[in-house]
Design a protein around this motif. Sequence first.
Motif, PDB file in Angstrom:
ATOM      1  N   UNK A   1       8.250  -1.199   6.867  1.00  0.00           N
ATOM      2  CA  UNK A   1       8.827  -1.334   5.392  1.00  0.00           C
ATOM      3  C   UNK A   1       7.587   0.184   4.538  1.00  0.00           C
ATOM      4  N   UNK A   2       6.745  -0.049   5.410  1.00  0.00           N
ATOM      5  CA  UNK A   2       5.240   0.851   4.769  1.00  0.00           C
ATOM      6  C   UNK A   2       6.218   2.352   4.616  1.00  0.00           C
ATOM      7  N   UNK A   3       7.413   2.691   5.838  1.00  0.00           N
ATOM      8  CA  UNK A   3       8.529   3.976   5.977  1.00  0.00           C
ATOM      9  C   UNK A   3       9.542   4.043   4.994  1.00  0.00           C
TER      10      UNK A   3
ATOM     11  N   UNK B   1       9.895   2.353   2.207  1.00  0.00           N
ATOM     12  CA  UNK B   1       8.973   2.750   0.988  1.00  0.00           C
ATOM     13  C   UNK B   1       8.960   4.327   0.994  1.00  0.00           C
TER      14      UNK B   1
ATOM     15  N   UNK C   1       5.733  -6.522  17.525  1.00  0.00           N
ATOM     16  CA  UNK C   1       4.060  -7.489  16.903  1.00  0.00           C
ATOM     17  C   UNK C   1       4.550  -7.493  15.387  1.00  0.00           C
ATOM     18  N   UNK C   2       4.224  -8.068  14.227  1.00  0.00           N
ATOM     19  CA  UNK C   2       4.034  -8.743  13.468  1.00  0.00           C
ATOM     20  C   UNK C   2       3.765  -7.087  12.499  1.00  0.00           C
ATOM     21  N   UNK C   3       2.266  -6.689  13.060  1.00  0.00           N
ATOM     22  CA  UNK C   3       1.892  -5.474  12.556  1.00  0.00           C
ATOM     23  C   UNK C   3       3.066  -4.589  12.121  1.00  0.00           C
ATOM     24  N   UNK C   4       3.530  -4.333  12.671  1.00  0.00           N
ATOM     25  CA  UNK C   4       5.238  -3.181  12.778  1.00  0.00           C
ATOM     26  C   UNK C   4       5.718  -3.604  11.578  1.00  0.00           C
ATOM     27  N   UNK C   5       5.938  -4.770  11.123  1.00  0.00           N
ATOM     28  CA  UNK C   5       7.377  -4.685   9.931  1.00  0.00           C
ATOM     29  C   UNK C   5       6.344  -4.512   8.953  1.00  0.00           C
ATOM     30  N   UNK C   6       5.374  -4.333   8.638  1.00  0.00           N
ATOM     31  CA  UNK C   6       4.820  -3.524   7.771  1.00  0.00           C
ATOM     32  C   UNK C   6       4.215  -2.608   7.532  1.00  0.00           C
ATOM     33  N   UNK C   7       4.437  -1.372   8.864  1.00  0.00           N
ATOM     34  CA  UNK C   7       4.500  -0.163   8.712  1.00  0.00           C
ATOM     35  C   UNK C   7       5.948   0.526   8.488  1.00  0.00           C
TER      36      UNK C   7
ATOM     37  N   UNK D   1       6.132  -2.684  20.866  1.00  0.00           N
ATOM     38  CA  UNK D   1       5.397  -2.616  19.714  1.00  0.00           C
ATOM     39  C   UNK D   1       6.368  -3.198  18.673  1.00  0.00           C
TER      40      UNK D   1
ATOM     41  N   UNK E   1       1.537 -12.827   7.276  1.00  0.00           N
ATOM     42  CA  UNK E   1       2.544 -12.714   6.277  1.00  0.00           C
ATOM     43  C   UNK E   1       3.201 -13.585   5.197  1.00  0.00           C
TER      44      UNK E   1
ATOM     45  N   UNK F   1       0.222  -1.134   2.991  1.00  0.00           N
ATOM     46  CA  UNK F   1       1.293  -1.170   3.737  1.00  0.00           C
ATOM     47  C   UNK F   1       1.508  -0.404   5.149  1.00  0.00           C
ATOM     48  N   UNK F   2       0.797   1.017   5.392  1.00  0.00           N
ATOM     49  CA  UNK F   2       0.876   0.596   6.629  1.00  0.00           C
ATOM     50  C   UNK F   2      -0.738   0.829   7.292  1.00  0.00           C
TER      51      UNK F   2
ATOM     52  N   UNK G   1      -1.188  -2.190   7.842  1.00  0.00           N
ATOM     53  CA  UNK G   1       0.065  -2.841   9.433  1.00  0.00           C
ATOM     54  C   UNK G   1      -1.707  -2.832  10.464  1.00  0.00           C
TER      55      UNK G   1
ATOM     56  N   UNK H   1       2.963   2.375  -0.456  1.00  0.00           N
ATOM     57  CA  UNK H   1       3.354   2.790   0.649  1.00  0.00           C
ATOM     58  C   UNK H   1       1.977   2.536   2.052  1.00  0.00           C
TER      59      UNK H   1
ATOM     60  N   UNK I   1       8.781 -10.270   5.136  1.00  0.00           N
ATOM     61  CA  UNK I   1       8.128  -9.597   6.581  1.00  0.00           C
ATOM     62  C   UNK I   1       8.237 -10.298   7.999  1.00  0.00           C
TER      63      UNK I   1
ATOM     64  N   UNK J   1       1.251 -12.496   0.460  1.00  0.00           N
ATOM     65  CA  UNK J   1       1.043 -10.922   0.580  1.00  0.00           C
ATOM     66  C   UNK J   1       1.259 -10.107  -0.497  1.00  0.00           C
TER      67      UNK J   1
ATOM     68  N   UNK K   1       7.440 -10.402  -0.776  1.00  0.00           N
ATOM     69  CA  UNK K   1       7.090  -9.751   0.562  1.00  0.00           C
ATOM     70  C   UNK K   1       6.587 -10.462   1.281  1.00  0.00           C
ATOM     71  N   UNK K   2       6.216 -11.766   1.481  1.00  0.00           N
ATOM     72  CA  UNK K   2       5.699 -12.880   2.593  1.00  0.00           C
ATOM     73  C   UNK K   2       6.629 -12.621   3.285  1.00  0.00           C
TER      74      UNK K   2
END
Lengths: 228, 216
Positions: free
Chosen positions: B198-200, B202, B190-196, B187, A22, A187-188, A191, A184, B38, A25, B34-35
């Motif tokens: 955070x997306x949720x 938002x 794992x790093x990608x789930x931080x983004x997801x 899961x 990250x 971000x997803x 991911x 939003x 997350x 970003x 953000x960096x």
Amino acid sequence: MQDLANIFIKSIFIDNMVFAYFLGMCSYLAVSKTVKTSVGLGLAVVFVLGITVPVNYTLENYVLKEGALTWLNEGFSTVDLSFLTFILFIAVIASMVQLVEMIVEKFSPALYSSLGIFLPLIAVNCAILGASLFMQERAYGTIGEATVFGLGSGIGWFLAIVGIAAIREKIRYSNVPPALRGLGITFIITGLMGIAFMSFMGIKLEDSKKEVSTEEFVQVENNETKIN
Amino acid sequence: MSDKKEALFSKKNLKLVKDPLDDNNPITVQVLGICSALAITVQLKPAVVMALSTFFVMCTANVVVSLMRNMIPSRIRIIIQLVVIATLVILVDQTLKAFVYDVSKELSVFVGLIITNCIIMGRLEAFALANNPWKSFMDGFGNSLGYALPLIVVAFFRELLGAGTLFGYPVIEKLGLYELGYENNGMMILPPMALVTCGVYIWIQRMRNKKLIEEN
């Protein structure tokens, strides 16, 4: 050579700056609205990383590390300046960025006008400082390895930002739920891209094994064609 | 700059603290910082330490830069700000290494990356350079709280769902959910789930607060 190639591939795909750590970003999200600008910023990052990581590597090994000053005088062999790491690295990065900006402005005004606003931004891009700090933490053996690591992470970042920019250009035509629009969904998507990049983790970088597997593959293919 | 005496906790000053919590949240609205946010949200403990470190650096840097605002030539202001921030971050780093060594190992390079955390630079540029020390302090206070909020919420869910613990305390096991067939979702770590996640976050925030909705 194989070590260098190893580090290169690893820093691009497996330890990708954006998807695994990250880093960078902020500019990644802010400047990824169109492919054109993101290519500009990506190139600038590759460039600056390729310069600052080796410079910081030299500093780390000849000034900062414990006993690194021995080349000056035997009496300095117990001096440990590593607490100065942050301030020295960031100073190098800020001045390098300034220098790169001046050089580009002098020799390539066209490139300057397209990169112009991004160059100062890079000084506070965490990917740059992050790469230098990772370089310190992983203690690379030679300056060549450090340079390759810098370039590799730059290219990884470049791939990520160009990819997301292309997706964001397309997503304008889809019907995203209103509250998810903009930040939003970005971000997803990032991911999801990250999950895709995680599949590179299985790569084993050993030449001999690779050749065997390709041979097998060719044989299998031949068999199939025969059957047909 | 008005020299009129203003009450320390006037409405305007309180607004400086309250705004960043929701309407003008540094992470979800200003898209700054953000960096680091997350990368360290796998567990609650590092997230809280990170929030505290940022809180310290941000408030102090805001006050220091605000005190120096009339002395700084605008041409070299960025490097001066970086020096102020870097000095404070060195203080934090050395303190963490001395008192909570294991957490500082876990945060690894991310303590150093507070320096380039754009939220600090951003607030210095946008606020501290133009306002008096007290207001800058309030601004730093509010923004670091606004930074801490999503950080802690995301870390809470990732640790609870991913590892079944909170601050290392096995909550799910104590509740006896494993016997009912519950399993941790690996899961989430794992790093990608931080983004997801955070997306949720938002997404939910913008559903509640309609004026934040973007035009694509």
